[in-house]
Enzyme design. Structure first.
Site, short mmCIF file in Angstrom:
data_model
loop_
_atom_site.label_atom_id
_atom_site.label_comp_id
_atom_site.label_asym_id
_atom_site.label_seq_id
_atom_site.Cartn_x
_atom_site.Cartn_y
_atom_site.Cartn_z
N ASP A 91 0.85 -1.18 0.00
CA ASP A 91 0.00 0.00 0.00
C ASP A 91 0.89 1.23 0.00
OD1 ASP A 91 -2.42 1.33 -0.08
OD2 ASP A 91 -2.62 1.42 2.09
N TYR A 116 1.27 5.65 -0.44
CA TYR A 116 0.86 6.83 0.33
C TYR A 116 0.98 8.00 -0.64
CZ TYR A 116 0.90 9.53 4.81
OH TYR A 116 0.62 10.34 5.88
N HIS A 128 -3.55 13.92 1.12
CA HIS A 128 -3.76 13.03 2.26
C HIS A 128 -2.57 13.10 3.23
CE1 HIS A 128 -4.71 9.50 4.66
NE2 HIS A 128 -3.56 8.96 4.32
N ARG A 162 1.01 15.63 13.63
CA ARG A 162 2.16 16.42 14.09
C ARG A 162 1.80 17.89 13.99
NH1 ARG A 162 3.97 12.50 10.62
NH2 ARG A 162 3.94 14.00 8.92
N GLU A 201 -10.09 3.75 4.37
CA GLU A 201 -9.25 4.54 3.46
C GLU A 201 -9.74 4.29 2.04
OE1 GLU A 201 -5.06 3.87 4.37
OE2 GLU A 201 -5.24 5.30 6.03
N GLU A 205 -9.31 4.15 -1.62
CA GLU A 205 -8.13 4.02 -2.48
C GLU A 205 -8.52 3.34 -3.78
OE1 GLU A 205 -4.76 2.24 -0.58
OE2 GLU A 205 -5.22 3.08 1.39
N ASP A 216 -8.91 0.28 2.52
CA ASP A 216 -7.86 -0.15 3.45
C ASP A 216 -8.32 0.20 4.87
OD1 ASP A 216 -5.45 -0.75 4.68
OD2 ASP A 216 -4.52 1.14 4.13
N ARG A 268 -7.30 3.48 13.92
CA ARG A 268 -6.39 4.62 14.17
C ARG A 268 -5.77 4.61 15.56
NH1 ARG A 268 -5.39 5.66 9.04
NH2 ARG A 268 -7.28 6.27 7.90
N GLN A 318 -3.05 2.09 15.38
CA GLN A 318 -2.01 2.64 14.50
C GLN A 318 -1.16 3.69 15.23
OE1 GLN A 318 -3.69 4.35 10.93
NE2 GLN A 318 -1.70 4.85 10.04
N TYR A 359 2.83 2.61 15.23
CA TYR A 359 3.40 2.89 13.90
C TYR A 359 4.83 3.40 13.89
CZ TYR A 359 3.08 8.04 13.46
OH TYR A 359 3.27 9.39 13.57
N LYS A 415 -3.78 -2.29 10.28
CA LYS A 415 -4.31 -2.38 8.93
C LYS A 415 -4.40 -3.81 8.41
CE LYS A 415 -2.82 2.23 7.64
NZ LYS A 415 -3.88 2.69 6.72
N THR A 443 -8.64 -5.79 4.22
CA THR A 443 -8.56 -4.84 3.11
C THR A 443 -9.57 -5.33 2.08
OG1 THR A 443 -6.19 -4.54 3.49
CG2 THR A 443 -7.04 -3.80 1.37
N THR A 490 -4.57 6.41 0.46
CA THR A 490 -5.82 7.17 0.58
C THR A 490 -5.83 8.32 -0.41
OG1 THR A 490 -5.72 6.68 2.92
CG2 THR A 490 -7.30 8.36 2.24
N GLU A 509 -9.51 12.23 8.63
CA GLU A 509 -9.40 13.55 7.99
C GLU A 509 -10.75 14.27 7.99
OE1 GLU A 509 -6.88 13.28 4.14
OE2 GLU A 509 -7.46 11.24 4.67
MN MN Z 1 -3.91 2.85 2.97
#
Ligand code: MN
Length: 406
Positions: free
Chosen positions: A115, A117, A122, A131, A188, A190, A222, A226, A229, A233, A242, A246, A343, A357
């Site tokens: 997968d 990014y 996104h 952040r 997600e 996608e 996907d 969260r 994650q 992560y 994840k 899927t 995403t 988001e």
């Molecule tokens: Mn994804």
């Protein structure tokens, strides 16, 4: 319900189906509100494609490569067109199955699953959320297509119920993790592509070889937890947040079907390294939509509501760059490997491809009919992703991928 016009003679997407009468799996293409049984067509000697005879997956057909894919497509278009003889036409009719009555299976045995990014919107949206006091985009983003290896064994076809995963998370303000059902279950939106014949170990595939190496596209959800994650992560990226599920749409839309919808790529600064440059543009104008139906809406017979609309065309990294990058170190890809785009999001509210988001990590829940709200997904919620390319009278449907949380 998918509009039959989405599956006209210019589309002819490939899948693996079974009928209620006998649950034998067989290859098929969608055509209007019908599906054409390709095993039966080969059996009647109306189609010459040995890798489809008796096939229960499309892997061997994907291994055949571009020449075989195009020959089958051209033959099907001939058989469905006005040049076919009446015998040929009645032979095709005898191979047709009502699409609504079919069970759709995974079209291939998925080998490796990657997968990416690749939506800069996104990555920027998520960077701002995760952040808040730093530059949203990490310094490598505009140079290297970021991705991770996922779990192919949990790729499932549309309609498969999604069990809410348990996992480790760090509750707000706590100093030790707990093991509990995810409270921040997300989606997600996608697209994904399936690899064709693949390469030999040590031999990178150039960015310009997309047509020879990419069979076609599906929609991908996907599913992402969260809270799991956020805790797991760093420093190696997504893992159990994840790998629990899927979902993919069941009909693979070929590159040739989507060819009229290729558009110029977004501007990129700085210019990518030479191995990531292709001579042709590989962005696509495909409209995408995410819909949600809660259990209460289902009880009251309310249709799913649209919660996001976006477009595939703005992706920072294209299929050509993903293909070149993933093999640039000599790594092998094989027929049936699946590559998610990441995403697909825009910047304005209502164009993002995930709830984290759309709701600012649950802080601004979505308002739904009947006064309901959603920050993340609740049990019984159904999410549907749809895709369609339209230009003038040309129309290619990607179909849909749906899943309900249990
Ligand atoms: Mn994804």
């Amino acid at each position: 319900m998918i509009d039959p016009r989405d599956y006209g003679p210019d589309n002819l997407p490939f899948g693996i189906v079974s009928a209620a009468s006998d649950d034998r799996r067989r290859p098929a293409v969608a055509y209007g509100d019908q599906a054409i049984d390709l095993d039966a067509l080969v059996g009647r000697k109306l189609l010459d494609a040995e890798s489809l005879r008796g096939a229960t997956t499309l892997n061997d057909f994907l291994a055949d490569g571009l020449g075989a894919w195009r020959a089958v497509r051209a033959r099907l278009q001939y058989l469905l067109g006005s040049s076919a003889s009446s015998d040929e036409r009645s032979g095709v009719t005898a191979c047709m199955l009502a699409r609504d009555a079919l069970t759709m299976h995974l079209p291939v045995v998925v080998g490796d699953y990657v997968d990416f990014y690749s939506s800069i919107e996104h990555a920027t949206n998520l960077g701002r959320i995760l952040r808040p006091n730093a530059e949203p985009l990490l310094p490598n983003y505009r140079h290297v297509p970021i991705g991770y290896h996922g779990r192919s064994a949990t790729v499932v076809p549309s309609g498969t119920p999604i069990r809410r995963p348990h996992g480790q998370r760090l509750p707000p303000g706590a100093n030790a993790p707990e093991f509990a059902p995810s409270a921040m279950l997300d989606v997600e939106l996608e697209m994904g592509w399936f690899a064709g014949p693949g390469n030999a170990l040590g031999e990178p595939i150039p960015a310009d070889a997309v047509r020879e190496h990419v069979f076609g596209y599906v929609l991908v959800n996907d599913w992402s937890a969260r809270d799991i994650q956020a805790w797991e992560y760093q420093p190696l990226g997504p893992f159990l947040a994840k790998s629990f599920a899927t979902s993919i749409s069941p009909w693979i839309v070929t590159l040739d079907a989507l060819e009229p919808f290729r558009v110029s790529e977004p501007a990129r600064e700085p210019e990518p390294l030479p191995y990531l440059r292709a001579n042709e543009p590989w962005a696509y104008d495909v409209e995408l939509e995410m819909l949600l139906q809660t259990p209460r809406m289902r009880e009251r017979a309310l249709a799913p509501v649209s919660v996001s609309r976006t477009n595939f065309r703005a992706m920072y990294w294209t299929v050509a760059q993903q293909l070149a990058h993933v093999t640039s170190n000599g790594a092998r890809i094989r027929p049936g490997d699946l590559f998610g785009t990441g995403t697909i999001s825009g910047t304005p509210q209502g164009t993002q491809g995930s709830f984290i988001e759309l709701t600012a990590r649950g802080a601004n829940p979505l308002s739904l009919p009947e006064g309901e709200t959603r920050g993340f997904l609740e049990d019984g919620d159904t999410v549907i992703l749809r895709g369609r390319a339209v230009r003038g009278s040309a129309r290619i449907g990607l179909g849909e991928v749906a899943g309900t949380i249990v």
